[in-house]
Design a protein around this motif. Structure first.
Motif, PDB file in Angstrom:
ATOM      1  N   ASP A 283      -9.227  -3.344  -2.049  1.00  0.00           N
ATOM      2  CA  ASP A 283      -9.334  -2.521  -0.693  1.00  0.00           C
ATOM      3  C   ASP A 283      -7.715  -2.676  -0.217  1.00  0.00           C
ATOM      4  O   ASP A 283      -7.748  -1.843   0.645  1.00  0.00           O
ATOM      5  CB  ASP A 283      -9.679  -4.247   0.151  1.00  0.00           C
ATOM      6  N   ILE A 284      -7.365  -2.396  -1.409  1.00  0.00           N
ATOM      7  CA  ILE A 284      -5.966  -1.254  -1.488  1.00  0.00           C
ATOM      8  C   ILE A 284      -5.754  -0.035  -1.285  1.00  0.00           C
ATOM      9  O   ILE A 284      -6.219   0.086  -3.003  1.00  0.00           O
ATOM     10  CB  ILE A 284      -4.499  -2.679  -1.483  1.00  0.00           C
ATOM     11  N   ASP A 285      -5.259   0.829  -0.646  1.00  0.00           N
ATOM     12  CA  ASP A 285      -5.170   2.440  -1.623  1.00  0.00           C
ATOM     13  C   ASP A 285      -3.545   2.606  -1.671  1.00  0.00           C
ATOM     14  O   ASP A 285      -2.402   2.371  -1.062  1.00  0.00           O
ATOM     15  CB  ASP A 285      -5.263   3.383   0.192  1.00  0.00           C
ATOM     16  N   PHE A 286      -3.712   2.300  -2.850  1.00  0.00           N
ATOM     17  CA  PHE A 286      -1.687   1.870  -3.533  1.00  0.00           C
ATOM     18  C   PHE A 286      -1.930   3.734  -3.328  1.00  0.00           C
ATOM     19  O   PHE A 286      -2.356   4.780  -4.304  1.00  0.00           O
ATOM     20  CB  PHE A 286      -1.472   1.556  -4.810  1.00  0.00           C
ATOM     21  N   THR A 287      -0.085   4.250  -3.657  1.00  0.00           N
ATOM     22  CA  THR A 287       0.177   5.411  -4.319  1.00  0.00           C
ATOM     23  C   THR A 287       0.198   5.996  -5.585  1.00  0.00           C
ATOM     24  O   THR A 287       0.514   5.202  -6.124  1.00  0.00           O
ATOM     25  CB  THR A 287       1.650   5.481  -4.293  1.00  0.00           C
ATOM     26  N   ARG A 288      -0.076   6.697  -5.957  1.00  0.00           N
ATOM     27  CA  ARG A 288      -0.733   7.647  -7.509  1.00  0.00           C
ATOM     28  C   ARG A 288       0.553   7.650  -7.626  1.00  0.00           C
ATOM     29  O   ARG A 288       1.687   7.985  -7.504  1.00  0.00           O
ATOM     30  CB  ARG A 288      -1.890   8.761  -7.224  1.00  0.00           C
ATOM     31  N   ASN A 289       0.852   6.520  -9.347  1.00  0.00           N
ATOM     32  CA  ASN A 289       1.770   6.691 -10.470  1.00  0.00           C
ATOM     33  C   ASN A 289       2.128   7.964 -11.461  1.00  0.00           C
ATOM     34  O   ASN A 289       0.899   7.398 -11.793  1.00  0.00           O
ATOM     35  CB  ASN A 289       2.413   4.987 -10.416  1.00  0.00           C
ATOM     36  N   PHE A 290       2.872   7.866 -11.385  1.00  0.00           N
ATOM     37  CA  PHE A 290       2.746   9.407 -12.776  1.00  0.00           C
ATOM     38  C   PHE A 290       3.666   8.481 -13.407  1.00  0.00           C
ATOM     39  O   PHE A 290       3.106   9.492 -14.333  1.00  0.00           O
ATOM     40  CB  PHE A 290       3.876  10.461 -11.669  1.00  0.00           C
ATOM     41  N   ILE A 291       3.415   7.287 -14.020  1.00  0.00           N
ATOM     42  CA  ILE A 291       4.109   6.608 -14.799  1.00  0.00           C
ATOM     43  C   ILE A 291       2.427   6.251 -15.796  1.00  0.00           C
ATOM     44  O   ILE A 291       2.067   5.747 -15.911  1.00  0.00           O
ATOM     45  CB  ILE A 291       4.967   5.410 -14.759  1.00  0.00           C
ATOM     46  N   SER A 292       2.279   6.839 -16.928  1.00  0.00           N
ATOM     47  CA  SER A 292       1.747   6.188 -17.682  1.00  0.00           C
ATOM     48  C   SER A 292       1.797   5.177 -18.154  1.00  0.00           C
ATOM     49  O   SER A 292       2.593   3.902 -17.979  1.00  0.00           O
ATOM     50  CB  SER A 292       1.512   6.512 -19.089  1.00  0.00           C
TER      51      SER A 292
ATOM     52  N   SER B 158       0.676  -1.658  -0.055  1.00  0.00           N
ATOM     53  CA  SER B 158      -0.327   0.626   0.385  1.00  0.00           C
ATOM     54  C   SER B 158       1.130   1.362   0.111  1.00  0.00           C
ATOM     55  O   SER B 158       0.819   2.282  -0.010  1.00  0.00           O
ATOM     56  CB  SER B 158      -0.835  -0.079   1.590  1.00  0.00           C
ATOM     57  N   ASP B 159       2.097   1.254   0.601  1.00  0.00           N
ATOM     58  CA  ASP B 159       2.713   2.816   0.229  1.00  0.00           C
ATOM     59  C   ASP B 159       3.683   2.433  -0.504  1.00  0.00           C
ATOM     60  O   ASP B 159       4.849   3.595  -0.676  1.00  0.00           O
ATOM     61  CB  ASP B 159       4.156   2.724   2.294  1.00  0.00           C
ATOM     62  N   TYR B 160       3.606   1.599  -1.440  1.00  0.00           N
ATOM     63  CA  TYR B 160       4.693   2.047  -2.718  1.00  0.00           C
ATOM     64  C   TYR B 160       3.992   2.374  -3.690  1.00  0.00           C
ATOM     65  O   TYR B 160       2.535   1.945  -4.137  1.00  0.00           O
ATOM     66  CB  TYR B 160       4.938   0.657  -2.790  1.00  0.00           C
ATOM     67  N   PRO B 161       4.371   2.949  -5.099  1.00  0.00           N
ATOM     68  CA  PRO B 161       3.331   3.635  -6.039  1.00  0.00           C
ATOM     69  C   PRO B 161       3.506   2.051  -7.201  1.00  0.00           C
ATOM     70  O   PRO B 161       4.505   1.031  -7.542  1.00  0.00           O
ATOM     71  CB  PRO B 161       4.371   4.041  -7.047  1.00  0.00           C
ATOM     72  N   LEU B 162       2.501   1.441  -7.780  1.00  0.00           N
ATOM     73  CA  LEU B 162       2.226   0.501  -8.716  1.00  0.00           C
ATOM     74  C   LEU B 162       2.170   0.619 -10.418  1.00  0.00           C
ATOM     75  O   LEU B 162       1.539   1.362 -10.219  1.00  0.00           O
ATOM     76  CB  LEU B 162       1.089  -0.157  -8.233  1.00  0.00           C
ATOM     77  N   ILE B 163       3.038  -0.018 -10.517  1.00  0.00           N
ATOM     78  CA  ILE B 163       3.425   0.493 -12.425  1.00  0.00           C
ATOM     79  C   ILE B 163       1.989  -0.798 -12.553  1.00  0.00           C
ATOM     80  O   ILE B 163       2.511  -2.100 -12.218  1.00  0.00           O
ATOM     81  CB  ILE B 163       4.705  -0.129 -13.377  1.00  0.00           C
ATOM     82  N   GLY B 164       0.948   0.587 -13.270  1.00  0.00           N
ATOM     83  CA  GLY B 164      -0.336  -0.960 -13.896  1.00  0.00           C
ATOM     84  C   GLY B 164       0.635  -1.002 -15.116  1.00  0.00           C
ATOM     85  O   GLY B 164       0.897  -0.686 -15.843  1.00  0.00           O
ATOM     86  N   PHE B 165      -0.501  -1.458 -15.840  1.00  0.00           N
ATOM     87  CA  PHE B 165      -1.012  -1.712 -17.750  1.00  0.00           C
ATOM     88  C   PHE B 165      -2.253  -1.613 -17.660  1.00  0.00           C
ATOM     89  O   PHE B 165      -3.689  -1.608 -17.530  1.00  0.00           O
ATOM     90  CB  PHE B 165      -0.611  -3.038 -17.847  1.00  0.00           C
ATOM     91  N   GLN B 166      -1.722  -1.359 -19.238  1.00  0.00           N
ATOM     92  CA  GLN B 166      -3.643  -1.079 -19.635  1.00  0.00           C
ATOM     93  C   GLN B 166      -4.852  -1.770 -19.931  1.00  0.00           C
ATOM     94  O   GLN B 166      -3.907  -3.015 -21.132  1.00  0.00           O
ATOM     95  CB  GLN B 166      -3.180  -0.530 -21.175  1.00  0.00           C
ATOM     96  N   ARG B 167      -5.790  -2.109 -20.065  1.00  0.00           N
ATOM     97  CA  ARG B 167      -6.646  -2.874 -19.765  1.00  0.00           C
ATOM     98  C   ARG B 167      -6.862  -3.705 -21.051  1.00  0.00           C
ATOM     99  O   ARG B 167      -6.389  -4.811 -21.112  1.00  0.00           O
ATOM    100  CB  ARG B 167      -8.225  -2.615 -19.266  1.00  0.00           C
TER     101      ARG B 167
END
Length: 310
Positions: A213-222, A188-197
């Motif tokens: 249910d996890i509040d992730f740090t908003r990631n600035f990477i697209s 929860s305290d780390y930025p998570l890099i997602g991917f396009q659906r």
């Protein structure tokens, strides 16, 4: 097989005697003589000199015998090649796959076993995204596609091979590596890099549900479109990523992998082929995949926990 009269001609030429040739061919001697005379009439020249005891090839007859023996040998080779193809032992097999599936486990092991059993089959491999694999397979440009999370498609048959876990990818100096075990809440305290659906809708939805249910740090990477780009961002220290466990067999520099204990998300590794494809080569390869899948064990999908590159 060779035409009947040509077979009769070769037998008489080899025995130099109508009587012996007729016994070998199990045909009456007068009938054999008539067949050879009919052949000579059709050709317009004599094949044999008739002697008091037997026959002898004429010069044209000797030339014809040499050519017919070569034709017979070519015919036998062709029949053998066709039989080998019908039994799945000869020909060309065109496969496509996601590259990470070839690094460890079911796919490379099955390919080695298949090549050992069918050394005369030419296997061509192409790596490409799942959508392109399905398009090529549907168009007949490949014979089988190895993909993740595609259980059905129009005109195609999908066979499940293995369930591959999703693991955590993190920079090699990430504090999470010091934990005896990693849980979802620890992220929860780390930025998570997602991917396009669009890149993998089922995996996207499964991860979204698991992390709801996890509040992730908003990631600035697209959000990137593939795991290679995600792992490149992890390597640069931009955040963490959830990736296919197969990636840990070829880790990028500075990236470590570890399981998340309570993240029960997997990707289904499937092989697809066209419903109307009855190729014995394709069937034999899928048999090899299934044989390997039955003994591989889906739990052994990654190297030692926390291994990093560099």
């Amino acid at each position: 097989m060779l035409p009947r009269r040509i077979r009769y001609f070769i037998a008489v030429a080899e025995d130099e005697h109508f009587g012996r040739a007729s016994r070998r061919l199990r045909i009456a001697q007068p009938a054999l003589s008539r067949q050879i005379r009919t052949l000579e009439d059709e050709l317009g020249f004599d094949l044999f000199e008739r002697l008091s005891r037997g026959v002898r090839l004429t010069h044209p007859g000797r030339l014809l015998l040499a050519e017919m023996r070569e034709v017979e040998a070519q015919l036998l080779r062709g029949i053998a090649a066709a039989r080998s193809a019908a039994e799945g032992r000869h020909g060309r097999l065109r496969l496509s796959l996601i590259d990470s599936a070839a690094w460890h486990g079911v796919v490379p092991n099955a390919l080695r076993a298949y090549r050992a059993r069918f050394p005369d089959v030419e296997v061509s491999l192409s790596t490409m995204p799942a959508a392109q694999q399905i398009a090529w397979l549907s168009e007949g440009r490949t014979d089988a596609a190895i993909v993740y999370n595609i259980a059905e498609a129009d005109g195609l048959v999908s066979t499940h091979l293995a369930s591959i876990p999703i693991v955590l990818a993190m920079p090699a100096d990430c504090p999470l590596l010091a934990l005896p075990r990693i849980r979802v809440r620890d992220l929860s305290d780390y930025p998570l890099i997602g991917f396009q659906r669009a890149a993998s809708p089922k995996l996207f939805d499964d991860l979204t549900a698991a992390l709801a249910d996890i509040d992730f740090t908003r990631n600035f990477i697209s959000e990137p479109t593939n795991e290679a780009d995600m792992l490149a961002l992890v390597s640069m220290g931009s955040g963490l990523a959830l990736a296919n466990a197969m990636q840990s067999w070829r880790p990028p520099h500075g990236v470590a992998f570890a399981p998340v204990e309570d993240l029960n998300v997997t990707q289904s590794l499937n092989v697809l082929h066209r419903r109307d494809d009855n190729s014995p080569l394709r069937a034999s390869f899928i048999d090899a995949l299934l044989a390997e899948a039955s003994t591989d064990g889906t739990g052994d999908t990654r190297p030692e926990t926390g291994r990093a590159s560099g």
